[in-house]
Enzyme design. Structure first.
Site, PDB file in Angstrom:
ATOM      1  CG  HIS A  15      75.493  13.248  -3.279  1.00  0.00           C
ATOM      2  ND1 HIS A  15      76.196  13.295  -4.462  1.00  0.00           N
ATOM      3  CD2 HIS A  15      75.056  11.965  -3.151  1.00  0.00           C
ATOM      4  CE1 HIS A  15      76.172  12.106  -5.037  1.00  0.00           C
ATOM      5  NE2 HIS A  15      75.485  11.285  -4.267  1.00  0.00           N
ATOM      6  CG  HIS A  74      80.382   6.752  -5.018  1.00  0.00           C
ATOM      7  ND1 HIS A  74      80.431   6.171  -6.263  1.00  0.00           N
ATOM      8  CD2 HIS A  74      79.065   6.915  -4.727  1.00  0.00           C
ATOM      9  CE1 HIS A  74      79.204   6.004  -6.711  1.00  0.00           C
ATOM     10  NE2 HIS A  74      78.355   6.437  -5.809  1.00  0.00           N
TER      11      HIS A  74
HETATM   12 CA    CA Z   1      75.634   7.359  -1.817  1.00  0.00          CA
END
Ligand code: CA
Length: 342
Positions: A43, A85
């Protein structure tokens, strides 16, 4: 050779070109392919150990055995997809010190207000709360230290391809189209740019080790039907406003365009850590389930230990999982072996 330590079978989501599939001899003497192990998606890279979306975090994820590394993708002022992000820079970079006076009325510095050349002058750092400066995950890499930079999606694709070549491994990529409607309002077609870029780097077909993901259900439909994305596609599912995607009718509609869903762990396990019926219902609709996000340093109240959370999640029959700590997730899957096979 220690026969107990065998490599787990590969997921059909990550084929090894030219490799023979591992075979299992059944009690009847027949031969069958073993069920695949859940895939591990790093992640934002191995973000539990190094600042998210730095190449260092991606390299560590590959070294720790992640099957896929994730890229969140936003666009620069000059139309270049970059790996970040947020659509703002304040929580993960020194933008406030470097570009005073470039914030919008909301007090934030937006990625689409900066060219790639400008973004290259910034230093990426461990995530903090922009309002307080407090580190989001206090026990992780120290905020404000290290020399890390923003990379374009193309640079990251080249980096992963280089690592795949030098290690001899297949390393999957898992790009997320961030905030497509917001980008469109800013004058950018992010999804179209990403699909074109992926195509130029050899990611276009279902058998290529690439999964596209997006929260925006309209954009998932558009990726498949208008933009011609023929590779793997996952519909992300977040808060209650997306409940309609998980009704029987909703899942059937998702399955018309996507290969899987990416729900939060809180939709797969309930508030007491018991499995919901979501994985079974998604499988019945023909969809795989890749859940997010395993974090050792942010456990639900019912889980006093990270491995309890991992074991409960893996026991649901989930097909893949996003983890900030891919080494711990890979180790847990291999330790569980048959217990977590689907
Ligand atoms: Ca993502």
């Amino acid at each position: 050779m220690d026969r107990r330590r065998r490599a787990p079978p590969r997921s059909p989501w990550l084929p090894l070109p030219g490799a023979c599939a591992a075979l299992v001899v059944l009690a009847t003497g027949a031969v069958a392919e073993p069920p695949a192990m859940p895939i591990v998606i790093a992640h934002r890279g191995s973000s539990g150990y190094l600042p998210e979306h730095t190449l260092a975090a991606k390299a560590l994820a590959c070294a720790q055995g992640a099957d896929f590394v994730e890229q969140d993708v936003v666009m620069t002022k000059d139309g270049v997809p970059v790996v970040l992000h947020d659509t703002t820079l304040d929580g993960v970079s020194d933008v406030r010190a470097r570009f005073p006076g470039r914030a919008r009325g909301d007090g934030r510095h937006h990625v689409t207000d900066f060219t790639l050349a400008e973004l290259r002058t910034l230093s990426l750092s461990e995530r903090v709360d922009p309002a307080t400066g407090a580190q989001t995950y206090p026990d992780r890499f120290p905020a404000g230290t290290g020399r890390f930079g923003i990379v374009s999606l193309e640079e990251e694709l080249e980096f992963v391809a280089g690592l795949a070549r030098s290690t001899g491994r297949t390393i999957g990529i898992y790009p997320e189209i961030k905030a497509p409607a917001w980008h469109r309002a800013e004058g950018h077609d992010l999804a179209a740019a990403v699909v074109a870029l992926l195509g130029r780097h050899g990611y276009a077909r279902r058998e290529d080790p690439c999964v596209l993901q997006c929260f925006d259900a309209d954009e998932v439909v558009r990726l498949r039907r208008e933009l011609g994305w023929a590779g793997r596609l996952v519909q992300l599912v977040g808060g209650a406003e997306q409940d309609h995607l998980l009704t029987p009718e909703g899942l059937a509609r998702v399955a018309e365009v996507a290969d899987g869903i990416g729900p939060s762990i809180g939709r797969i396990l309930d508030g007491d850590g018991r499995p919901t019926d979501l994985v079974a219902r998604a499988h019945a609709a023909g969809l795989v389930v890749h859940g997010w996000t395993l974090r050792r340093d942010r456990l639900p109240p019912w889980a006093p230990a990270f491995d309890l959370l991992q074991d409960r999640l893996l026991a649901t029959g989930i097909d893949g999982v996003f983890s900030d700590f891919p080494d711990l997730t890979v180790a847990r899957i291999r330790a569980g072996d048959g217990a977590v096979r689907r």
